[in-house]
Scaffold this motif. Structure first.
Motif, short mmCIF file in Angstrom:
data_model
loop_
_atom_site.label_atom_id
_atom_site.label_comp_id
_atom_site.label_asym_id
_atom_site.label_seq_id
_atom_site.Cartn_x
_atom_site.Cartn_y
_atom_site.Cartn_z
N VAL A 44 0.85 -1.20 0.00
CA VAL A 44 0.00 0.00 0.00
C VAL A 44 0.88 1.25 0.00
O VAL A 44 0.63 2.20 -0.76
N GLN A 45 1.90 1.26 0.84
CA GLN A 45 2.78 2.43 0.90
C GLN A 45 3.62 2.58 -0.36
O GLN A 45 3.83 3.70 -0.84
N LEU A 46 4.07 1.47 -0.93
CA LEU A 46 4.81 1.55 -2.19
C LEU A 46 3.91 2.08 -3.30
O LEU A 46 4.35 2.88 -4.15
N LYS A 47 2.66 1.67 -3.31
CA LYS A 47 1.70 2.18 -4.30
C LYS A 47 1.45 3.67 -4.09
O LYS A 47 1.39 4.44 -5.06
N ARG A 48 1.32 4.08 -2.83
CA ARG A 48 1.11 5.50 -2.53
C ARG A 48 2.27 6.32 -3.06
O ARG A 48 2.08 7.37 -3.67
N ARG A 49 3.49 5.84 -2.81
CA ARG A 49 4.66 6.56 -3.31
C ARG A 49 4.65 6.57 -4.84
O ARG A 49 4.93 7.60 -5.45
N ALA A 50 4.34 5.44 -5.44
CA ALA A 50 4.31 5.37 -6.90
C ALA A 50 3.28 6.34 -7.48
O ALA A 50 3.50 6.90 -8.55
N ASP A 51 2.18 6.56 -6.77
CA ASP A 51 1.17 7.50 -7.24
C ASP A 51 1.64 8.96 -7.11
O ASP A 51 1.16 9.83 -7.85
N LEU A 52 2.54 9.23 -6.18
CA LEU A 52 3.07 10.59 -6.03
C LEU A 52 4.11 10.92 -7.11
O LEU A 52 4.27 12.08 -7.47
N ILE A 53 4.79 9.90 -7.61
CA ILE A 53 5.90 10.11 -8.54
C ILE A 53 5.49 10.87 -9.80
O ILE A 53 6.16 11.83 -10.18
N ASN A 117 8.50 26.44 -5.21
CA ASN A 117 7.18 26.08 -5.71
C ASN A 117 6.41 25.30 -4.63
O ASN A 117 6.86 24.27 -4.15
N GLN A 118 5.23 25.81 -4.28
CA GLN A 118 4.43 25.19 -3.21
C GLN A 118 4.02 23.76 -3.56
O GLN A 118 4.02 22.88 -2.70
N ASN A 119 3.67 23.51 -4.81
CA ASN A 119 3.28 22.17 -5.22
C ASN A 119 4.45 21.20 -5.04
O ASN A 119 4.27 20.09 -4.53
N PHE A 120 5.63 21.62 -5.44
CA PHE A 120 6.82 20.79 -5.28
C PHE A 120 7.09 20.53 -3.81
O PHE A 120 7.37 19.39 -3.40
N LEU A 121 7.01 21.56 -2.99
CA LEU A 121 7.26 21.41 -1.55
C LEU A 121 6.25 20.47 -0.90
O LEU A 121 6.61 19.65 -0.06
N GLN A 122 4.99 20.57 -1.32
CA GLN A 122 3.95 19.68 -0.77
C GLN A 122 4.20 18.23 -1.20
O GLN A 122 4.11 17.31 -0.39
N LEU A 123 4.52 18.04 -2.47
CA LEU A 123 4.82 16.69 -2.96
C LEU A 123 6.04 16.11 -2.25
O LEU A 123 6.06 14.94 -1.89
N GLN A 124 7.04 16.94 -2.04
CA GLN A 124 8.23 16.49 -1.34
C GLN A 124 7.88 16.07 0.08
O GLN A 124 8.35 15.03 0.55
#
Length: 188
Positions: A44-53, A117-124
């Motif tokens: 589940v966590q690997l999938k979550r990370r993969a979805d963020l990529i 960039n706020q989007n980048f910071l949030q994704l990070q």
């Protein structure tokens, strides 16, 4: 009358052995289910990370479109992670993902506008949180595997556990422990 004592001893021994086998079998089933649950948490966590990529890639692409090789490596590592179905496959994919994420964050360091960039910071931040959750899930999984493998290997369980269909499980290890010692971070 003489035969009652030996029969009683045999019956008591049979009951003790039966209770031991019953409780050991149930303990092995419980540990097996716990390990399966822990592996599910990791996926589940690997999938979550993969979805963020993909979101992370798109955000960085806007600033560093000429870094095509980095994006291809991240996409390939993401694909490996999603398709991994065993701890050994996940370990290899984890090494590739860590390497790819480090390279994308290295590219990001070269672009101050991206770092603001706020989007980048949030994704990070989400990615760091997910990495922490992956580490916790790995520890839980490996703890369950350790308990299950120990229960299977100890005597007298070793005499019958494998015959009942219980096998030792693989730990979720990585080839390069230094690669996952810390979640990928960008220093500003």
């Amino acid at each position: 009358m003489e035969w009652i004592i030996p029969v009683a001893i045999i019956v008591v021994l049979a009951i003790i052995i039966g209770v031991y086998l019953w409780s050991t079998y149930n303990a092995l089933v419980t540990l097996n289910v716990r390990v399966d649950e822990a592996w599910s948490d990791i996926t589940v966590q690997l999938k979550r990370r993969a979805d963020l990529i993909p979101n992370l890639i798109e955000t960085v692409k806007g600033y560093a479109a000429h870094e095509k090789g980095v994006f291809e490596n991240v996409t390939k590592a993401r694909s490996e992670t999603v398709s991994a179905s065993t701890p050994a496959e996940a370990s290899v994919a984890e090494n590739h993902m860590q390497s790819a994420l480090k390279s994308i964050f290295a590219v990001a360091e070269a672009y101050p506008q991206l770092q603001a960039n706020q989007n980048f910071l949030q994704l990070q931040a989400e990615l760091v949180d997910t990495e922490d959750k992956i580490q916790a899930a790995r520890r839980f999984y490996n703890g369950g595997v350790r308990e299950l493998n120990t229960k299977i290997k100890i005597f007298p369980n070793t005499l019958f556990a494998r015959r009942l269909g219980f096998t030792e499980r693989d730990f979720f290890e990585v080839d390069e422990p230094a690669a996952i010692a810390e979640p990928p971070r960008v220093q500003f």
